[in-house]
Design a protein around this motif. Structure first.
Motif, PDB file in Angstrom:
ATOM      1  N   SER A 108      -1.853  62.966  70.399  1.00  0.00           N
ATOM      2  CA  SER A 108      -2.781  62.758  71.669  1.00  0.00           C
ATOM      3  C   SER A 108      -2.415  63.205  72.942  1.00  0.00           C
ATOM      4  O   SER A 108      -1.113  63.297  73.130  1.00  0.00           O
ATOM      5  CB  SER A 108      -3.123  61.139  71.771  1.00  0.00           C
ATOM      6  OG  SER A 108      -3.692  60.761  72.926  1.00  0.00           O
ATOM      7  N   LEU A 109      -3.257  63.771  73.641  1.00  0.00           N
ATOM      8  CA  LEU A 109      -2.895  64.149  75.121  1.00  0.00           C
ATOM      9  C   LEU A 109      -3.650  63.116  75.971  1.00  0.00           C
ATOM     10  O   LEU A 109      -4.910  62.907  75.855  1.00  0.00           O
ATOM     11  CB  LEU A 109      -3.340  65.483  75.211  1.00  0.00           C
ATOM     12  CG  LEU A 109      -3.286  66.168  76.698  1.00  0.00           C
ATOM     13  CD1 LEU A 109      -1.989  66.322  77.001  1.00  0.00           C
ATOM     14  CD2 LEU A 109      -4.230  67.272  77.033  1.00  0.00           C
ATOM     15  N   ALA A 110      -3.068  62.632  77.154  1.00  0.00           N
ATOM     16  CA  ALA A 110      -3.709  61.851  78.107  1.00  0.00           C
ATOM     17  C   ALA A 110      -4.300  62.804  79.311  1.00  0.00           C
ATOM     18  O   ALA A 110      -3.510  63.710  79.673  1.00  0.00           O
ATOM     19  CB  ALA A 110      -2.674  60.879  78.789  1.00  0.00           C
ATOM     20  N   CYS A 140      -6.751  60.758  75.313  1.00  0.00           N
ATOM     21  CA  CYS A 140      -6.681  59.412  75.604  1.00  0.00           C
ATOM     22  C   CYS A 140      -6.834  59.454  77.379  1.00  0.00           C
ATOM     23  O   CYS A 140      -6.193  60.199  77.954  1.00  0.00           O
ATOM     24  CB  CYS A 140      -5.300  58.950  75.334  1.00  0.00           C
ATOM     25  SG  CYS A 140      -4.939  57.222  75.585  1.00  0.00           S
ATOM     26  N   SER A 214      -0.266  56.506  78.776  1.00  0.00           N
ATOM     27  CA  SER A 214       1.011  57.598  78.703  1.00  0.00           C
ATOM     28  C   SER A 214       1.914  57.328  77.349  1.00  0.00           C
ATOM     29  O   SER A 214       2.143  58.180  76.510  1.00  0.00           O
ATOM     30  CB  SER A 214       1.906  57.555  79.650  1.00  0.00           C
ATOM     31  OG  SER A 214       2.412  56.041  80.063  1.00  0.00           O
ATOM     32  N   SER A 217       0.551  58.911  74.189  1.00  0.00           N
ATOM     33  CA  SER A 217       0.148  60.386  74.228  1.00  0.00           C
ATOM     34  C   SER A 217       1.584  61.401  74.089  1.00  0.00           C
ATOM     35  O   SER A 217       2.661  60.710  74.753  1.00  0.00           O
ATOM     36  CB  SER A 217      -0.389  60.614  75.370  1.00  0.00           C
ATOM     37  OG  SER A 217      -1.847  59.910  75.520  1.00  0.00           O
ATOM     38  N   THR A 220       1.058  63.731  79.293  1.00  0.00           N
ATOM     39  CA  THR A 220      -0.142  63.395  80.167  1.00  0.00           C
ATOM     40  C   THR A 220      -0.458  64.681  81.259  1.00  0.00           C
ATOM     41  O   THR A 220       0.503  65.211  81.829  1.00  0.00           O
ATOM     42  CB  THR A 220       0.390  62.192  81.043  1.00  0.00           C
ATOM     43  OG1 THR A 220       0.250  60.812  80.484  1.00  0.00           O
ATOM     44  CG2 THR A 220      -0.858  62.009  82.147  1.00  0.00           C
ATOM     45  N   ARG A 243       8.063  61.670  78.083  1.00  0.00           N
ATOM     46  CA  ARG A 243       6.987  62.576  77.606  1.00  0.00           C
ATOM     47  C   ARG A 243       6.599  63.766  78.673  1.00  0.00           C
ATOM     48  O   ARG A 243       7.085  63.730  79.844  1.00  0.00           O
ATOM     49  CB  ARG A 243       5.673  61.442  77.555  1.00  0.00           C
ATOM     50  CG  ARG A 243       5.739  60.529  76.787  1.00  0.00           C
ATOM     51  CD  ARG A 243       6.099  60.531  75.467  1.00  0.00           C
ATOM     52  NE  ARG A 243       6.575  59.405  74.523  1.00  0.00           N
ATOM     53  CZ  ARG A 243       5.876  58.480  74.200  1.00  0.00           C
ATOM     54  NH1 ARG A 243       4.567  58.497  74.409  1.00  0.00           N
ATOM     55  NH2 ARG A 243       6.424  57.435  73.644  1.00  0.00           N
TER      56      ARG A 243
END
Length: 362
Positions: A108-110, A140, A214, A217, A220, A243
């Protein structure tokens, strides 16, 4: 499950404190002490005096779960609980999830940013979310107006997976203007909340949910943010969680991008295209997928079933040059270019400056 719900329904006991207690005992033992011998817990007298179990919350949660097939309760020990979220010092004890639970399995990428975003900012968020979604990432965000909404909508419009983390109970749609988006996300992704279903909007809860955005993911991305933007809280949490943090630069006029420029000065990676993000996240994606395989006992891919298997095996999750692909695969450069284009169209690899990156397994 009931053990976790009871522990989560204790007033005066937050997620961080629960994790501290669980370093000394199992959850069933913690429940036993909370119900029958709370004085034995390693807590101050002041805290012990304020501990109270709200059993009505437990009943509400179990009743909510039974209302529909796409209603899920994920406790901390559940095998489907996101591994990345477990790395937090204060992970949610229980997650309420509505929709496709499979969305949690994707890397996932925020994507976050201003609620009062400019038309240009909305366009950039939409485009980057669509591109990252198309190569196998879930997107996300927090379902707020502005950048959040644009990122979610891009996934909905392009049949991608998206995760909306709410700062309210899962049955409370906020803002109300996003009622249709809420239902669309439920169909193509999932709605997530750590709050009991009927919790109404409260200002103090929205910063709390940012750690989940965050935390779920690998990185972010802040698309547009002034210096007082709440999205910078999410970026700061991402940094604290170890991250990746990305930011889109913009005009120095108007103050819309001051927050992004501050992030860039502090070491965030500048983003102009999806390739800038993939370049940083490719190796982390490979690790994430391997973690999922171990947690869920997923079998390794049968390489023989993959398209152009020998060529695909030549591409790593970090940048692989064209020369390296040709040498490793033993194919002619013309054939490599032709088949790499086909792999790119099928979503197995992405072409980036300097070569290719493998970004998707199924």
């Amino acid at each position: 499950m009931v053990d976790w719900l009871i522990v989560g329904a204790v007033s005066g006991l937050g997620p961080a404190r629960i994790q501290q207690l669980l370093t000394h005992m199992e959850v069933d033992d913690l429940r036993q002490r909370l119900e029958h011998e709370k004085e034995a817990l390693p807590l101050s007298k002041h805290l012990l005096q304020n501990l109270a179990i709200d059993y009505q919350k437990v009943d509400i949660a179990l009743s909510w779960q039974q209302q529909a097939a796409d209603h899920h309760l994920l406790c901390f020990s559940d095998p489907l609980y996101p591994p990345l979220l477990k790395q937090l010092t204060d992970p949610p004890t229980v997650l309420f999830l509505k929709g496709c639970i499979e969305a949690l399995a994707l890397p996932s990428l925020a994507i976050v940013g201003s609620r009062n975003a400019s038309p240009g900012g909305l366009q950039v968020a939409y485009q980057l979310a669509a591109e990252m979604s198309s190569i196998g990432f879930s997107i996300c965000s927090g379902m707020a107006m502005g950048i959040d909404g644009a990122a979610h909508k891009a996934c909905v419009d392009h049949q991608g997976r998206t995760i909306a983390v709410l700062g309210t109970g899962i049955e409370t749609i906020y803002p109300r203007k996003h009622r249709q988006l809420y239902h669309d996300i439920q169909q193509q992704g999932c709605i997530l909340s750590e709050f009991w279903p009927d919790v109404e909007p409260f200002a103090g809860n929205f910063p709390k949910r940012n750690r989940i955005i965050s935390g779920l993911s690998l990185g972010t991305l802040v698309v547009e943010a002034c210096r007082k933007s709440g999205s910078l809280i999410t970026a700061r949490l991402a940094m604290e969680q170890g991250r990746e943090v990305f930011a889109v630069p913009g005009s120095i006029l108007g103050g819309y991008h001051q927050g992004c420029h501050d992030l860039l000065r502090d070491g965030a990676k500048l983003v102009e295209t999806a390739a800038d993000i993939v370049e940083e996240l490719a190796s982390l994606t490979a690790f994430h997928l391997e973690e999922l395989r171990l947690h869920h006992h997923i079998q390794q891919d049968d390489v023989c079933d993959l398209p152009f298997s020998s060529l695909l095996a030549s591409v790593g999750y970090e940048t692989t040059t064209l020369d390296a692909v040709v040498e490793h695969s033993g194919k002619t450069i013309d054939l490599v270019l032709e088949q790499m284009l086909e792999l790119e169209l099928q979503g197995w690899v992405i072409a980036i400056p300097g070569g290719y990156v493998r970004v998707k397994r199924s």
